[in-house]
Design an enzyme around this catalytic site. Structure first.
Site, PDB file in Angstrom:
ATOM      1  N   GLU A  57       0.641  -1.232  -0.039  1.00 41.36           N
ATOM      2  CA  GLU A  57       0.074  -0.121  -0.118  1.00 41.36           C
ATOM      3  C   GLU A  57       0.705   1.223   0.013  1.00 41.36           C
ATOM      4  OE1 GLU A  57      -3.666   1.991   2.630  1.00 41.36           O
ATOM      5  OE2 GLU A  57      -2.269   0.655   3.607  1.00 41.36           O
ATOM      6  N   LYS A 127      -9.475   2.647  -2.316  1.00 39.09           N
ATOM      7  CA  LYS A 127      -9.603   2.075  -1.011  1.00 39.09           C
ATOM      8  C   LYS A 127     -10.967   2.702  -0.467  1.00 39.09           C
ATOM      9  CE  LYS A 127      -7.218   1.674   3.518  1.00 39.09           C
ATOM     10  NZ  LYS A 127      -6.104   2.326   4.200  1.00 39.09           N
ATOM     11  N   CYS A 161      -5.656  -2.796   2.788  1.00 41.42           N
ATOM     12  CA  CYS A 161      -5.175  -2.558   4.312  1.00 41.42           C
ATOM     13  C   CYS A 161      -6.558  -2.823   5.082  1.00 41.42           C
ATOM     14  CB  CYS A 161      -4.242  -1.246   4.464  1.00 41.42           C
ATOM     15  SG  CYS A 161      -3.336  -1.399   5.968  1.00 41.42           S
TER      16      CYS A 161
END
Length: 254
Positions: A57, A127, A161
């Site tokens: 990430e 994300k 994540c």
């Protein structure tokens, strides 16, 4: 490198993939240095014969850039598309290009790009669940679309994540693929939680998880490495240490 069962199967059958997780130690808020480092490590992974290379990430800046913020952002992932896409084509490998700090139409996103062997961008994902404990939601806009794609005949998904803690993105990714790539910058103090979540989701949905975490320090936070491959039975196939390395597994999908 770890080799799983059935490796005598011919590679063109579309049921195997040799994956290299690039556990990169990026330099905080130094995109030029990080692009150079990513190039070097991807070339190293490709020389080792991988089909797919994976970055962590926000590898272009570290997590979370706060000084000179706007100058650090990739513009609609143009640099990633140009440099990493070209590298995929040159090396004839798929690249799951982690995620980068990105700006598009005046809004900032934490964006993952996926390139096939021809260097073509085949998927892009913003994300969905921003890490509010560190203020990510104050700097970035959340995405709202899942990310599924096919690499070498294998159905894949990517999540970023903090997404792994939430039922909806995990469910969509896991139910629509054979392999879920999780790219992260997960702190050392909680890295055991990342492993536990990957194992639980892999077993629950019966899919493989490939988790590429960063290592080193960004700002005041130490990141934990420990990238891993998890089988669909929830068992760890291979796991990295805490420092920069390339973790490779040759996976047979049955």
């Amino acid at each position: 490198a770890v080799t799983l069962q059935g490796t005598l199967k011919k590679r063109f059958d579309g049921e195997r993939m040799k994956i290299s997780l690039i556990q990169m130690n990026m330099t905080y808020e130094k995109p030029d240095e990080n692009f150079n480092r990513a190039d070097f490590l991807i070339r190293k992974a490709a020389k080792g014969g991988c089909d797919t290379a994976v970055l962590p990430e926000m590898w272009n800046t570290g997590f979370l850039p706060k000084s000179n913020f706007e100058t650090l952002l990739d513009k609609d992932c143009e640099r990633v598309k140009s440099q990493i896409g070209s590298l995929a084509r040159e090396l004839n490998v798929n690249i799951v290009a982690g995620s980068v700090a990105n700006i598009r139409n005046g809004k900032r996103y934490n964006t993952a790009c996926v390139f096939d062997r021809s260097g073509r961008l085949i998927s892009e994902y913003d994300k969905t669940n921003l890490f509010y404990p560190m203020g990510e939601d104050r700097y970035f806009t959340a995405g709202n679309s899942p990310c599924t794609f096919t690499l070498d005949g294998i159905k894949c998904s990517v999540i970023i994540c903090f997404d792994i803690r939430f039922d909806n993105p995990v469910k969509i990714a896991s139910e629509n693929s054979n392999l879920v790539f999780t790219v992260s910058q997960w702190p050392n103090v909680r890295v055991n939680q990342l492993e536990a979540l990957a194992k639980a989701h892999a077993e629950k949905y019966g899919v493989y998880y490939a988790v590429c975490n960063s290592c080193g320090t960004a700002g005041e936070t130490v990141y934990g490495g420990s990238s891993l491959f998890c089988g669909k039975n929830g068992k760890i196939i291979a796991k990295a240490g805490e420092t920069e390395e390339i973790l490779t597994a040759d996976i047979l999908f049955d």
